[in-house]
Scaffold this active site. Structure first.
Site, mmCIF file in Angstrom:
data_model
loop_
_atom_site.group_PDB
_atom_site.id
_atom_site.type_symbol
_atom_site.label_atom_id
_atom_site.label_comp_id
_atom_site.label_asym_id
_atom_site.label_seq_id
_atom_site.Cartn_x
_atom_site.Cartn_y
_atom_site.Cartn_z
ATOM 1 N N SER A 178 2.327 -2.482 -2.707
ATOM 2 C CA SER A 178 1.433 -3.044 -2.041
ATOM 3 C C SER A 178 1.080 -2.005 -0.738
ATOM 4 C CB SER A 178 1.484 -4.231 -1.564
ATOM 5 O OG SER A 178 0.585 -4.466 -0.264
ATOM 6 N N ASP A 199 -4.795 -4.803 -1.549
ATOM 7 C CA ASP A 199 -4.928 -6.186 -0.348
ATOM 8 C C ASP A 199 -6.312 -6.177 -0.216
ATOM 9 O OD1 ASP A 199 -2.910 -7.350 -1.714
ATOM 10 O OD2 ASP A 199 -1.215 -6.781 -0.491
ATOM 11 N N HIS A 234 -6.726 -5.975 -5.072
ATOM 12 C CA HIS A 234 -6.566 -7.513 -5.125
ATOM 13 C C HIS A 234 -7.395 -8.590 -4.284
ATOM 14 C CE1 HIS A 234 -3.217 -11.295 -4.324
ATOM 15 N NE2 HIS A 234 -4.273 -11.604 -4.498
ATOM 16 N N MET A 285 -8.759 -11.729 -1.919
ATOM 17 C CA MET A 285 -8.447 -12.663 -1.340
ATOM 18 C C MET A 285 -9.835 -12.999 -0.471
ATOM 19 S SD MET A 285 -4.497 -11.309 -1.019
ATOM 20 C CE MET A 285 -4.899 -9.987 -0.820
ATOM 21 N N MET A 326 -8.252 -9.096 2.314
ATOM 22 C CA MET A 326 -8.853 -9.829 2.759
ATOM 23 C C MET A 326 -9.606 -10.170 3.926
ATOM 24 S SD MET A 326 -4.690 -10.324 3.774
ATOM 25 C CE MET A 326 -3.304 -10.082 2.399
ATOM 26 N N ASP A 350 3.299 -10.890 -7.215
ATOM 27 C CA ASP A 350 2.798 -11.008 -5.898
ATOM 28 C C ASP A 350 2.852 -11.916 -5.226
ATOM 29 O OD1 ASP A 350 1.584 -9.086 -3.517
ATOM 30 O OD2 ASP A 350 -0.258 -9.985 -4.540
ATOM 31 N N HIS A 399 -1.058 -1.249 -4.599
ATOM 32 C CA HIS A 399 -1.953 -2.380 -5.295
ATOM 33 C C HIS A 399 -2.366 -2.048 -3.505
ATOM 34 C CE1 HIS A 399 -2.405 -6.807 -6.089
ATOM 35 N NE2 HIS A 399 -1.809 -6.859 -4.372
ATOM 36 N N MET A 421 1.283 -15.681 -7.356
ATOM 37 C CA MET A 421 1.610 -15.607 -5.780
ATOM 38 C C MET A 421 3.100 -15.853 -5.696
ATOM 39 S SD MET A 421 -0.946 -13.507 -5.262
ATOM 40 C CE MET A 421 -0.644 -12.927 -3.204
HETATM 41 C C1 DX5 Z 1 0.004 -11.504 0.050
HETATM 42 C C2 DX5 Z 1 -0.012 -9.568 -0.506
HETATM 43 C C3 DX5 Z 1 0.742 -9.056 -1.207
HETATM 44 C C4 DX5 Z 1 1.656 -9.047 -0.084
HETATM 45 C C5 DX5 Z 1 2.835 -8.581 -0.401
HETATM 46 O O1 DX5 Z 1 -1.115 -11.528 0.716
HETATM 47 O O2 DX5 Z 1 -1.308 -10.691 -1.300
HETATM 48 O O3 DX5 Z 1 0.222 -8.051 -1.825
HETATM 49 O O4 DX5 Z 1 1.533 -7.478 0.683
HETATM 50 O O5 DX5 Z 1 3.592 -7.751 0.087
HETATM 51 P P1 DX5 Z 1 5.184 -8.419 0.710
HETATM 52 O O6 DX5 Z 1 5.827 -7.764 -1.225
HETATM 53 O O7 DX5 Z 1 6.067 -7.747 1.902
HETATM 54 O O8 DX5 Z 1 5.637 -9.979 0.045
HETATM 55 ZN ZN ZN Z 2 -1.352 -8.794 -2.958
#
Ligand code: DX5
Ligand code: ZN
Length: 229
Positions: free
Chosen positions: A7, A34, A65, A67, A36, A178, A32, A136
């Site tokens: 990620s 992310d 991903h 969010m 947000m 994840d 990956h 998750m």
């Molecule tokens: C959390 C993200 C993950 C996160 C994982 O909201 O969706 O992808 O980056 O990070 P680690 O591996 O550090 O938990």
């Molecule tokens: Zn993620």
């Protein structure tokens, strides 16, 4: 059959292109990505413009991903920006079936992400539109959190549902995890049923001294653990 998806949330954003290249050269399967929005989750990251910028840096699959709430508008934007897999949280879409169809129609693989307290029944009537079920292991929003152990039981349940569907439909659904994935728990997570492993801090924080071999060594250590499962 096991995929490791670093990620980029924990990467050095000032050198993101280099980080993507380095981590893929170190053995990563997917990137990956992310997304947000400070609305669905209490943090904010990057959008399609950044996905488009890293697209030429690698031939690895980019696994977006979302969010975010809402999700539909972003699906086309990320598909155009070069995403290969797009995953969203069912609570964040008014019409889960429609959002999954939008992803498939845009030429991407589709995924649903489940927060620790989100029930798996959201899978029930959309199995035919799913390529990835992403559980998750933490509450979404931040990297570096601790893995929630009850996710292991939930993984077994998700795997059982995927298997039942696969036998009937003769098509594979990936079961991913994840959040909170480390070298020391990846084997237990695989045993519980995961085949796709998203790891941010475990991989990127190991290489913060700029030595790319540290990415190699974490990814190799994860694969060594997985080879014993
Ligand atoms: C959390 C993200 C993950 C996160 C994982 O909201 O969706 O992808 O980056 O990070 P680690 O591996 O550090 O938990
Ligand atoms: Zn993620």
């Amino acid at each position: 059959m096991y995929l490791i998806a670093p990620s980029i949330l924990s990467a050095d954003f000032a050198r993101l292109g280099e980080e993507v290249t380095r981590v893929v050269d170190s053995g990563a399967d997917w990137i990956h990505f992310d997304v947000m929005d400070n609305h669905y989750v209490p943090n904010m990251t990057v959008g399609p413009v950044v996905c488009k910028a890293i697209r030429p840096m690698t031939t690895a699959m980019i696994d977006v991903h979302l969010m975010t709430r809402p999700v539909d508008r972003l699906i086309g934007d990320f598909a155009k920006a070069g995403a290969n897999v797009i995953t969203f949280h069912p609570e964040a879409s008014e019409h889960v079936d429609r959002s999954l169809s939008l992803i498939r129609d845009s030429g991407c693989q589709s995924g649903l992400a489940f927060n620790p307290a989100t029930p798996l029944h959201y899978m029930d009537y959309v199995m035919d539109k799913l390529d990835l079920v992403l559980l998750m292991g933490v509450n979404p929003g931040f990297g570096g959190q601790k893995f929630i152990p009850s996710t292991l039981t939930k993984l077994q349940e998700a795997r059982a549902r995927a298997l039942a569907y696969e036998q009937e439909a003769d098509r594979r659904i990936r079961v991913g995890i994840d959040g909170g994935v480390k070298v020391d728990n990846v084997a237990a997570i695989a045993l519980a049923g995961a085949d796709t492993f998203v790891a941010g801090s475990a991989i990127f924080e190991a290489g913060q001294d700029g030595d790319p071999h540290h990415y190699d060594s974490v990814i190799a250590a994860m694969r060594a653990q997985l080879s014993r499962v």
